[in-house]
Write a protein that holds these residues in place. Structure first.
Motif, PDB file in Angstrom:
ATOM      1  N   ASP A 338       0.825  -1.213   0.000  1.00  0.00           N
ATOM      2  CA  ASP A 338       0.000   0.000   0.000  1.00  0.00           C
ATOM      3  C   ASP A 338       0.861   1.267   0.000  1.00  0.00           C
ATOM      4  O   ASP A 338       0.426   2.316   0.450  1.00  0.00           O
ATOM      5  CB  ASP A 338      -0.940  -0.002   1.209  1.00  0.00           C
ATOM      6  CG  ASP A 338      -0.199  -0.213   2.515  1.00  0.00           C
ATOM      7  OD1 ASP A 338       1.023  -0.432   2.476  1.00  0.00           O
ATOM      8  OD2 ASP A 338      -0.838  -0.155   3.583  1.00  0.00           O
ATOM      9  N   THR A 339       2.103   1.138  -0.508  1.00  0.00           N
ATOM     10  CA  THR A 339       2.975   2.310  -0.531  1.00  0.00           C
ATOM     11  C   THR A 339       3.445   2.579  -1.959  1.00  0.00           C
ATOM     12  O   THR A 339       3.969   1.655  -2.591  1.00  0.00           O
ATOM     13  CB  THR A 339       4.211   2.060   0.372  1.00  0.00           C
ATOM     14  OG1 THR A 339       3.734   1.676   1.668  1.00  0.00           O
ATOM     15  CG2 THR A 339       5.080   3.287   0.486  1.00  0.00           C
ATOM     16  N   PRO A 340       3.302   3.720  -2.541  1.00  0.00           N
ATOM     17  CA  PRO A 340       2.689   4.898  -1.933  1.00  0.00           C
ATOM     18  C   PRO A 340       1.158   4.822  -1.864  1.00  0.00           C
ATOM     19  O   PRO A 340       0.554   5.615  -1.164  1.00  0.00           O
ATOM     20  CB  PRO A 340       3.118   6.031  -2.883  1.00  0.00           C
ATOM     21  CG  PRO A 340       3.242   5.369  -4.210  1.00  0.00           C
ATOM     22  CD  PRO A 340       3.747   3.985  -3.923  1.00  0.00           C
ATOM     23  N   ASP A 341       0.529   3.895  -2.621  1.00  0.00           N
ATOM     24  CA  ASP A 341      -0.931   3.786  -2.526  1.00  0.00           C
ATOM     25  C   ASP A 341      -1.347   2.344  -2.804  1.00  0.00           C
ATOM     26  O   ASP A 341      -0.509   1.486  -3.058  1.00  0.00           O
ATOM     27  CB  ASP A 341      -1.622   4.772  -3.485  1.00  0.00           C
ATOM     28  CG  ASP A 341      -1.263   4.516  -4.932  1.00  0.00           C
ATOM     29  OD1 ASP A 341      -1.075   3.337  -5.301  1.00  0.00           O
ATOM     30  OD2 ASP A 341      -1.137   5.485  -5.711  1.00  0.00           O
ATOM     31  N   TYR A 342      -2.639   2.093  -2.781  1.00  0.00           N
ATOM     32  CA  TYR A 342      -3.147   0.727  -2.920  1.00  0.00           C
ATOM     33  C   TYR A 342      -2.901   0.103  -4.304  1.00  0.00           C
ATOM     34  O   TYR A 342      -3.195  -1.061  -4.519  1.00  0.00           O
ATOM     35  CB  TYR A 342      -4.653   0.695  -2.624  1.00  0.00           C
ATOM     36  CG  TYR A 342      -5.023   1.068  -1.204  1.00  0.00           C
ATOM     37  CD1 TYR A 342      -4.160   0.821  -0.147  1.00  0.00           C
ATOM     38  CD2 TYR A 342      -6.264   1.650  -0.922  1.00  0.00           C
ATOM     39  CE1 TYR A 342      -4.516   1.153   1.154  1.00  0.00           C
ATOM     40  CE2 TYR A 342      -6.631   1.975   0.377  1.00  0.00           C
ATOM     41  CZ  TYR A 342      -5.740   1.731   1.414  1.00  0.00           C
ATOM     42  OH  TYR A 342      -6.101   2.047   2.698  1.00  0.00           O
ATOM     43  N   GLY A 343      -2.400   0.899  -5.219  1.00  0.00           N
ATOM     44  CA  GLY A 343      -2.185   0.370  -6.570  1.00  0.00           C
ATOM     45  C   GLY A 343      -0.767  -0.135  -6.807  1.00  0.00           C
ATOM     46  O   GLY A 343      -0.426  -0.523  -7.924  1.00  0.00           O
ATOM     47  N   ARG A 344       0.074  -0.127  -5.770  1.00  0.00           N
ATOM     48  CA  ARG A 344       1.500  -0.410  -6.012  1.00  0.00           C
ATOM     49  C   ARG A 344       1.763  -1.747  -6.717  1.00  0.00           C
ATOM     50  O   ARG A 344       2.606  -1.832  -7.624  1.00  0.00           O
ATOM     51  CB  ARG A 344       2.271  -0.370  -4.688  1.00  0.00           C
ATOM     52  CG  ARG A 344       3.784  -0.559  -4.860  1.00  0.00           C
ATOM     53  CD  ARG A 344       4.331   0.558  -5.741  1.00  0.00           C
ATOM     54  NE  ARG A 344       5.714   0.390  -6.098  1.00  0.00           N
ATOM     55  CZ  ARG A 344       6.745   0.895  -5.412  1.00  0.00           C
ATOM     56  NH1 ARG A 344       6.535   1.571  -4.301  1.00  0.00           N
ATOM     57  NH2 ARG A 344       7.979   0.722  -5.840  1.00  0.00           N
ATOM     58  N   MET A 345       1.077  -2.807  -6.291  1.00  0.00           N
ATOM     59  CA  MET A 345       1.363  -4.114  -6.890  1.00  0.00           C
ATOM     60  C   MET A 345       0.991  -4.101  -8.382  1.00  0.00           C
ATOM     61  O   MET A 345       1.712  -4.617  -9.224  1.00  0.00           O
ATOM     62  CB  MET A 345       0.596  -5.242  -6.178  1.00  0.00           C
ATOM     63  CG  MET A 345       0.821  -5.305  -4.669  1.00  0.00           C
ATOM     64  SD  MET A 345       2.551  -5.180  -4.174  1.00  0.00           S
ATOM     65  CE  MET A 345       2.965  -6.886  -3.880  1.00  0.00           C
ATOM     66  N   TRP A 346      -0.152  -3.469  -8.688  1.00  0.00           N
ATOM     67  CA  TRP A 346      -0.645  -3.467 -10.073  1.00  0.00           C
ATOM     68  C   TRP A 346       0.219  -2.546 -10.940  1.00  0.00           C
ATOM     69  O   TRP A 346       0.479  -2.848 -12.104  1.00  0.00           O
ATOM     70  CB  TRP A 346      -2.125  -3.077 -10.100  1.00  0.00           C
ATOM     71  CG  TRP A 346      -2.875  -3.666  -8.924  1.00  0.00           C
ATOM     72  CD1 TRP A 346      -3.684  -3.001  -8.057  1.00  0.00           C
ATOM     73  CD2 TRP A 346      -2.840  -5.042  -8.469  1.00  0.00           C
ATOM     74  NE1 TRP A 346      -4.162  -3.871  -7.095  1.00  0.00           N
ATOM     75  CE2 TRP A 346      -3.660  -5.123  -7.314  1.00  0.00           C
ATOM     76  CE3 TRP A 346      -2.199  -6.205  -8.911  1.00  0.00           C
ATOM     77  CZ2 TRP A 346      -3.857  -6.315  -6.605  1.00  0.00           C
ATOM     78  CZ3 TRP A 346      -2.393  -7.394  -8.205  1.00  0.00           C
ATOM     79  CH2 TRP A 346      -3.211  -7.434  -7.078  1.00  0.00           C
ATOM     80  N   ALA A 347       0.685  -1.454 -10.351  1.00  0.00           N
ATOM     81  CA  ALA A 347       1.591  -0.561 -11.082  1.00  0.00           C
ATOM     82  C   ALA A 347       2.885  -1.302 -11.412  1.00  0.00           C
ATOM     83  O   ALA A 347       3.457  -1.141 -12.500  1.00  0.00           O
ATOM     84  CB  ALA A 347       1.900   0.669 -10.226  1.00  0.00           C
TER      85      ALA A 347
END
Ligand code: PRX
Length: 652
Positions: A338-347
């Motif tokens: 969740d760092t920097p946000d909840y999209g990190r894995m998908w990014a």
């Protein structure tokens, strides 16, 4: 064994069974289900064939031998895990292919990328540095590193020279590190100054220093990752960047016997003391290589991302050895999802065009909570295969993963296995299927498994029982527990004798042979995919001065799967308070680490006991789960149950 197992219900709906498409079958290494019957009829022949695909300095003489409590594979064969992971690809002309991509947590920091040739050279340099420090074949080397490339480099370097790595999860406390270093008598520790986690720098060196006090660790190699101002002990500590770069980039791999020790990894049993699971070289190499290849459908163009930590068996087998032995690119991420946000894995999947994503149900459940909009922002079309591991997955999380991450086109390979099995053992193959939510699948080709009742009889299809593995035992099954042969026999062969390896998991099998794992039947919990004994948490809590007696049980949790809950009896002179609760939680942090924190602490006057004084955890478990409590008349103190019902808010 826990006699009153509650089986997971209901059964998955038929309309939620998925089968491989023609395209999946085409890409798969195996797509004909005949592989199962054929390989189960002659597992030794099957594994010999698989073993021919890796590199041996000398071929084995006897493929498999077994006597009670002792089973060996590829006897007389010589090989090296690091040679199989690195050299053989460089020698085959793949030196410039990317072996490892490291994604740091801070988004403004560049990736570190290693080709196979670069990784081989770095591993060789560190191997030479270890030799300079006096490490020889068979010596144990502790690795207490965060998720940085040096963790893979260190494991590879140690096995390259025939020494024995023992990796300790970097979020474990100094005390956990010390227990493990003392037990395996490590001479050298490889650690780091610190690392990034959730936007904060964590000082690891301080924990390492505390953890090796009083152990046999003579030298410490410290990787500079965080730029923290750490104390270096003269004569003992040496910076990685001072000792490694000056070494030769060539280091001949040690010719290891197939049954030579490859590594020791500590894991939780039912007591407070973790056990040193021993894996040997040949069988481990063959099963890890084969399962990585077949289960995740690995081909030359795959980018494989396993999100486990290197401190667990999953990180060993599927960040490091499995993908590298297959010559694909492995991705490693330093930080939090969740760092920097909840999209990190998908990014990160989008950025590196990840094709295989392997994670834990607890992580998936977290993403479900965070919402569909996060994966929807990213292009996940590079994905081909999804995997899960570590705990039973619920249908909702499975279907979410299938739809929102896999776009309905990627098979979900739900791999059942354990620290002890070293590699995947039960799952559905991507070219064969079926992929059924909450059901792992069939035993991998060449692996024989059964579901037995408590008396050792096979149970009919559909009925609950205990999962066992049958001989010939899987090549990568543990060979023993470090320093404790008796415990090895008692733990795994105590219930059913030497003819069955008892997994300690409850399971049921359908008519087709698909296995659904229902969870541990001993006092081992699965907390956010981390294996933990209730006794470990009890031991930690009882170190606090205020505690006179403590019982820990697990309670289901929507995200973490299970969480520990503690019942604490205080010594005279102490009174319950929130302050005391905080202190107790801190005690757990100090003795084990934050992963083991109890989700609730109840201060109580008494806990249910048998007439001989044994705590009846079964009753506590029923209380926190709002399940029927059953007969309490045989208790020494049945009256305490009423008080406990009030304390936990029992609804029955
Ligand atoms: O209860 C099973 C569960 O995890 C246990 C092993 O934990 P550990 O040694 O930490 O290894 C975890 C990673 C391999 C097992 O006894 N488990 C593992 N995989 C699954 C699972 N439970 C259900 N489904 C799985 N796929």
């Amino acid at each position: 064994m826990n006699a009153n197992i509650k089986w997971v219900e209901p059964a998955p709906k038929r309309e939620n069974w998925f089968w491989p498409t023609d395209a999946m079958k085409e890409r798969a290494w195996v797509s004909d289900p005949k592989i199962y019957e054929e390989s189960w009829a002659d597992p030794v022949a099957f594994w010999e064939k698989r073993a021919e695909e890796i590199s041996w300095f000398k071929k084995w003489e006897v493929a498999y031998e077994e006597e009670p409590y002792k089973y060996r594979w590829f006897i007389g064969g010589k090989l090296n895990l690091s040679y199989n992971s690195l050299d053989r690809h460089v020698e085959a002309g793949k030196g410039d292919k990317v072996a490892l991509i490291w994604e740091p947590e801070p988004t403004d920091e560049p990736n570190r990328i290693f080709t196979y040739k670069e990784l081989l050279e770095e591993v060789s340099r560190l191997a030479n540095a270890l030799k300079e420090l006096g490490i020889k074949k068979g010596d144990r080397v502790g690795i207490y590193l965060p998720m940085i490339p040096e963790a893979v480099i260190a494991m590879q370097a140690v096995v390259r020279i025939g020494a024995v790595p023992s990796v300790v999860f970097s979020a474990f406390s100094p005390e956990s590190l010390r227990d493990r270093m003392l037990d395996c008598e490590a001479k050298v520790l490889i650690t780091a100054d610190g690392y990034w986690r959730r936007g904060k720098l964590i000082n690891l060196k301080r924990n390492a220093d505390k953890g090796i006090e009083g152990t046999k660790v003579e030298k410490v190699i410290v990787v500079k990752r965080a730029g923290l101002d750490v104390e270096m002990m003269p004569g003992r500590d040496v910076w990685y960047h001072e000792i490694v770069p000056k070494q030769s980039p060539e280091c001949p791999p040690e010719e290891m016997d197939a049954e030579d020790l490859a590594f020791i990894l500590y894991t939780s049993g039912t007591t407070g003391k973790p056990k040193g699971v021993m894996h040997t070289t040949g069988g481990y190499a063959v099963q890890v290589y084969t399962t990585a290849k077949w289960n995740f459908n690995l081909h030359d163009d795959d980018i494989f991302w396993c999100t486990a930590d290197v401190g667990w068996i999953t990180g060993h087998s599927y960040i490091n050895y499995g993908p590298l032995m297959n010559g694909v690119t492995t991705v490693m991420y330093e930080g939090a999802p969740d760092t920097p946000d909840y999209g990190r894995m998908w990014a990160t999947i989008q950025k590196h065009k990840v094709t295989v994503y392997y994670t834990a149900p607890t992580a998936i459940r977290m993403h479900v909570k965070w919402g569909d909009e996060w994966p929807a922002k990213y292009d996940l079309s590079s994905l081909r295969v999804l995997g899960t591991v570590g705990e039973p997955i619920n249908e909702e999380a499975w279907l979410w993963y299938f739809k929102h991450i896999g776009g309905g086109r990627c098979p979900i390979i739900d791999t059942w296995w354990q620290t002890e099995t070293g590699a995947n053992c039960v799952e559905a193959l991507p070219g064969i299927g079926p992929f059924i939510p909450t059901v792992a699948g069939r035993p991998f080709p060449g692996i024989r498994a059964k579901i037995l009742d408590a008396g050792g009889q096979p149970v009919p299809a559909g009925e609950g029982g205990y999962l066992v593995l049958e001989p010939p035992f899987p090549p990568s099954l543990l060979r023993g527990l470090w320093g404790d042969p008796e415990k090895f026999k008692a733990t795994y062969f105590g219930e059913y004798g030497p003819k069955y390896y008892f997994t300690k998991d409850g399971a049921r099998m359908d008519e087709m042979g698909n296995i659904r794992i229902t969870g541990r039947v001993d006092d081992v919990m699965n907390v956010a995919g981390h294996r933990l004994a209730t006794a470990e948490v009890e031991d930690a809590l009882s170190q606090h001065d205020a505690v006179s007696e403590v019982a820990v049980v697990s309670r289901p949790d929507e995200v973490k799967g299970e969480v520990p809950v503690a019942f604490v009896l205080l010594k005279a002179g102490y009174t319950p308070s929130d302050e005391l609760k905080k202190e107790l939680i801190k005690t757990v942090d100090v003795h084990i680490g934050p992963t083991a924190r109890p989700a609730a602490i109840y201060f109580v006057e008494d806990v249910p006991k048998t007439r001989s004084g044994k705590i009846m955890r079964r009753i506590l478990k029923a209380l926190v789960r709002n399940e029927p409590i059953g007969d309490i008349t045989t208790l020494r103190n049945p009256e305490c149950v009423e008080e406990l019902k009030k304390a936990v808010g029992y609804k029955g």
